[in-house]
Write a protein that holds these residues in place. Structure first.
Motif, PDB file in Angstrom:
ATOM      1  N   ASP A  57       0.860  -1.297  -0.215  1.00 17.21           N
ATOM      2  CA  ASP A  57      -0.425  -0.514   0.106  1.00 17.21           C
ATOM      3  C   ASP A  57       0.824   1.490  -0.441  1.00 17.21           C
ATOM      4  O   ASP A  57       0.534   1.989  -0.821  1.00 17.21           O
ATOM      5  N   GLN A  58       2.070   1.435   0.944  1.00 23.34           N
ATOM      6  CA  GLN A  58       2.957   2.731   0.877  1.00 23.34           C
ATOM      7  C   GLN A  58       4.654   2.114   0.629  1.00 23.34           C
ATOM      8  O   GLN A  58       5.216   3.791   0.523  1.00 23.34           O
ATOM      9  N   GLY A  59       5.024   1.450   0.562  1.00 27.24           N
ATOM     10  CA  GLY A  59       5.858   1.416  -0.211  1.00 27.24           C
ATOM     11  C   GLY A  59       7.000   1.083   1.409  1.00 27.24           C
ATOM     12  O   GLY A  59       6.533   1.035   2.076  1.00 27.24           O
ATOM     13  N   ARG A  60       7.777   1.750   1.277  1.00 30.16           N
ATOM     14  CA  ARG A  60       9.276   2.044   2.163  1.00 30.16           C
ATOM     15  C   ARG A  60       9.074   2.966   3.637  1.00 30.16           C
ATOM     16  O   ARG A  60       8.931   3.811   2.590  1.00 30.16           O
ATOM     17  N   PRO A  61       8.905   3.104   4.469  1.00 24.97           N
ATOM     18  CA  PRO A  61       9.044   3.596   5.728  1.00 24.97           C
ATOM     19  C   PRO A  61       9.751   4.296   6.308  1.00 24.97           C
ATOM     20  O   PRO A  61      11.337   3.796   5.738  1.00 24.97           O
ATOM     21  N   ASN A  62      10.069   5.273   6.418  1.00 30.64           N
ATOM     22  CA  ASN A  62      11.397   6.067   7.080  1.00 30.64           C
ATOM     23  C   ASN A  62      11.465   6.202   8.512  1.00 30.64           C
ATOM     24  O   ASN A  62      12.698   7.409   9.166  1.00 30.64           O
ATOM     25  N   ALA A  63      10.671   5.436   8.948  1.00 36.61           N
ATOM     26  CA  ALA A  63      11.097   5.334   9.909  1.00 36.61           C
ATOM     27  C   ALA A  63       9.718   4.783  10.672  1.00 36.61           C
ATOM     28  O   ALA A  63       9.092   3.980   9.827  1.00 36.61           O
ATOM     29  N   TYR A  64      10.305   3.766  12.048  1.00 35.74           N
ATOM     30  CA  TYR A  64       8.698   2.926  12.585  1.00 35.74           C
ATOM     31  C   TYR A  64       9.365   3.336  14.116  1.00 35.74           C
ATOM     32  O   TYR A  64       9.707   3.596  14.810  1.00 35.74           O
ATOM     33  N   ILE A  65       7.947   2.921  14.819  1.00 37.03           N
ATOM     34  CA  ILE A  65       7.886   3.121  16.372  1.00 37.03           C
ATOM     35  C   ILE A  65       6.928   1.195  16.439  1.00 37.03           C
ATOM     36  O   ILE A  65       6.365   1.107  15.999  1.00 37.03           O
ATOM     37  N   VAL A  66       7.780   0.894  17.962  1.00 35.55           N
ATOM     38  CA  VAL A  66       7.892  -0.309  19.001  1.00 35.55           C
ATOM     39  C   VAL A  66       7.258  -0.247  20.006  1.00 35.55           C
ATOM     40  O   VAL A  66       7.332   1.051  20.811  1.00 35.55           O
ATOM     41  N   GLY A  67       6.101  -0.291  20.219  1.00 35.06           N
ATOM     42  CA  GLY A  67       5.804   0.490  21.731  1.00 35.06           C
ATOM     43  C   GLY A  67       4.393  -1.047  22.280  1.00 35.06           C
ATOM     44  O   GLY A  67       4.162  -1.559  21.849  1.00 35.06           O
ATOM     45  N   GLU A  68       3.152  -0.625  23.276  1.00 40.42           N
ATOM     46  CA  GLU A  68       2.845  -1.450  23.822  1.00 40.42           C
ATOM     47  C   GLU A  68       2.093  -0.070  24.778  1.00 40.42           C
ATOM     48  O   GLU A  68       1.854   0.720  24.051  1.00 40.42           O
ATOM     49  N   GLU A  69       0.417  -1.251  24.545  1.00 41.05           N
ATOM     50  CA  GLU A  69      -0.746  -0.028  25.262  1.00 41.05           C
ATOM     51  C   GLU A  69      -1.693  -1.256  25.250  1.00 41.05           C
ATOM     52  O   GLU A  69      -1.933  -2.452  24.831  1.00 41.05           O
ATOM     53  N   GLY A  70      -1.943  -0.447  25.956  1.00 43.16           N
ATOM     54  CA  GLY A  70      -3.944  -1.316  26.516  1.00 43.16           C
ATOM     55  C   GLY A  70      -5.181  -0.307  26.058  1.00 43.16           C
ATOM     56  O   GLY A  70      -4.948   0.760  25.690  1.00 43.16           O
ATOM     57  N   ALA A  71      -5.744  -0.764  25.724  1.00 46.88           N
ATOM     58  CA  ALA A  71      -7.200  -0.276  24.851  1.00 46.88           C
ATOM     59  C   ALA A  71      -8.461  -1.175  25.250  1.00 46.88           C
ATOM     60  O   ALA A  71      -8.766  -1.992  25.687  1.00 46.88           O
ATOM     61  N   GLY A  72      -9.443  -1.046  24.795  1.00 45.11           N
ATOM     62  CA  GLY A  72     -11.003  -1.101  25.489  1.00 45.11           C
ATOM     63  C   GLY A  72     -11.242  -0.801  24.862  1.00 45.11           C
ATOM     64  O   GLY A  72     -12.321   0.918  24.907  1.00 45.11           O
ATOM     65  N   ALA A  73     -13.283  -0.943  24.906  1.00 46.51           N
ATOM     66  CA  ALA A  73     -14.464  -0.080  24.465  1.00 46.51           C
ATOM     67  C   ALA A  73     -15.664  -0.603  23.911  1.00 46.51           C
ATOM     68  O   ALA A  73     -15.748  -1.871  23.952  1.00 46.51           O
ATOM     69  N   ILE A  74     -17.096  -0.001  25.046  1.00 47.19           N
ATOM     70  CA  ILE A  74     -18.461   0.056  24.662  1.00 47.19           C
ATOM     71  C   ILE A  74     -18.968   0.661  24.220  1.00 47.19           C
ATOM     72  O   ILE A  74     -19.590   1.451  25.024  1.00 47.19           O
TER      73      ILE A  74
END
Length: 211
Positions: A84-101
């Motif tokens: 879709d987008q080709g080669r990125p020029n950066a990246y992020i590594v991490g963790e998250e928490g989420a929830g939804a109703i």
């Protein structure tokens, strides 16, 4: 008897043709030289551009270092984003928490990586309003496109997560602000699917309120 001058006229007539041939030869040489210079410049620009971006192999190595291995689902997700987008020029590594109703919240933190060796701590938080069900705690690997510099990540990125792609146990969606595009790839426990509309704000410090 007067000597004939016809041969002299023939030599004189041949001179303009020789001059034209010489001009054509010079012009052809100049055109070829210009084409070679242009091709060399294009190759140099391509090399510089690729030197500032990450190849698919580099991304997969980073994914393996972050997740511990590269699952088939994650490899397919990387293939999808590259297609879709080709080669990125950066990246992020991490963790998250989420929830939804109905109304959800998402918090995360990680590090932004950008060549050559630039690293920045980044936090993100935001609401998501839609038809989400469930919650998750996920590792997130985000490919970043068209990021001018590391400090440009600190802004709000809207996204429509209802258009996310689910590839096995990996979810991929796009967020965009201006020309910068983020492609978070999430893997973890829980289920998040639906027509979720929200945004994430990427900040230098952790914020309690996502609004």
């Amino acid at each position: 008897m007067t000597p004939s001058r016809r041969p002299a006229r023939s030599r004189a007539a041949a001179a303009p043709g020789q001059s034209a041939l010489a001009v054509i030869t010079i012009v052809t040489a100049l055109v070829m030289a210009a084409l070679l210079i242009a091709a060399g410049t294009a190759r140099a620009e391509d090399t510089a551009a690729s030197g500032d971006t990450y190849s698919k192999d580099e991304v997969l190595q980073a994914v393996e270092g972050f997740f511990g291995d590269v699952s088939e689902d994650m490899a397919r997700a990387v293939d999808k984003v590259f297609a879709d987008q080709g080669r990125p020029n950066a990246y992020i590594v991490g963790e998250e928490g989420a929830g939804a109703i109905g109304v959800g919240l998402r918090y995360g933190s990680g590090t932004l990586n950008m060549k050559p060796g630039r690293v920045k701590k980044v936090y993100w938080q935001g609401p998501s309003i839609g038809w989400d069900i469930g919650g998750n705690a996920s590792k997130v690997f985000t490919l970043v496109y068209n990021l001018p510099n590391v400090d440009s990540i600190y802004r709000r990125f809207p996204g429509v997560e209802g258009s996310l792609y689910v590839i096995g146990g990996v979810g991929v969606n796009y967020q965009q602000a201006g020309d910068t595009i983020l492609a978070p790839m999430r893997a973890g426990a829980g289920l998040r699917a639906g027509a979720n509309v929200g945004y994430l704000s990427y900040t230098r410090e952790r914020k309690i309120l996502p609004f």
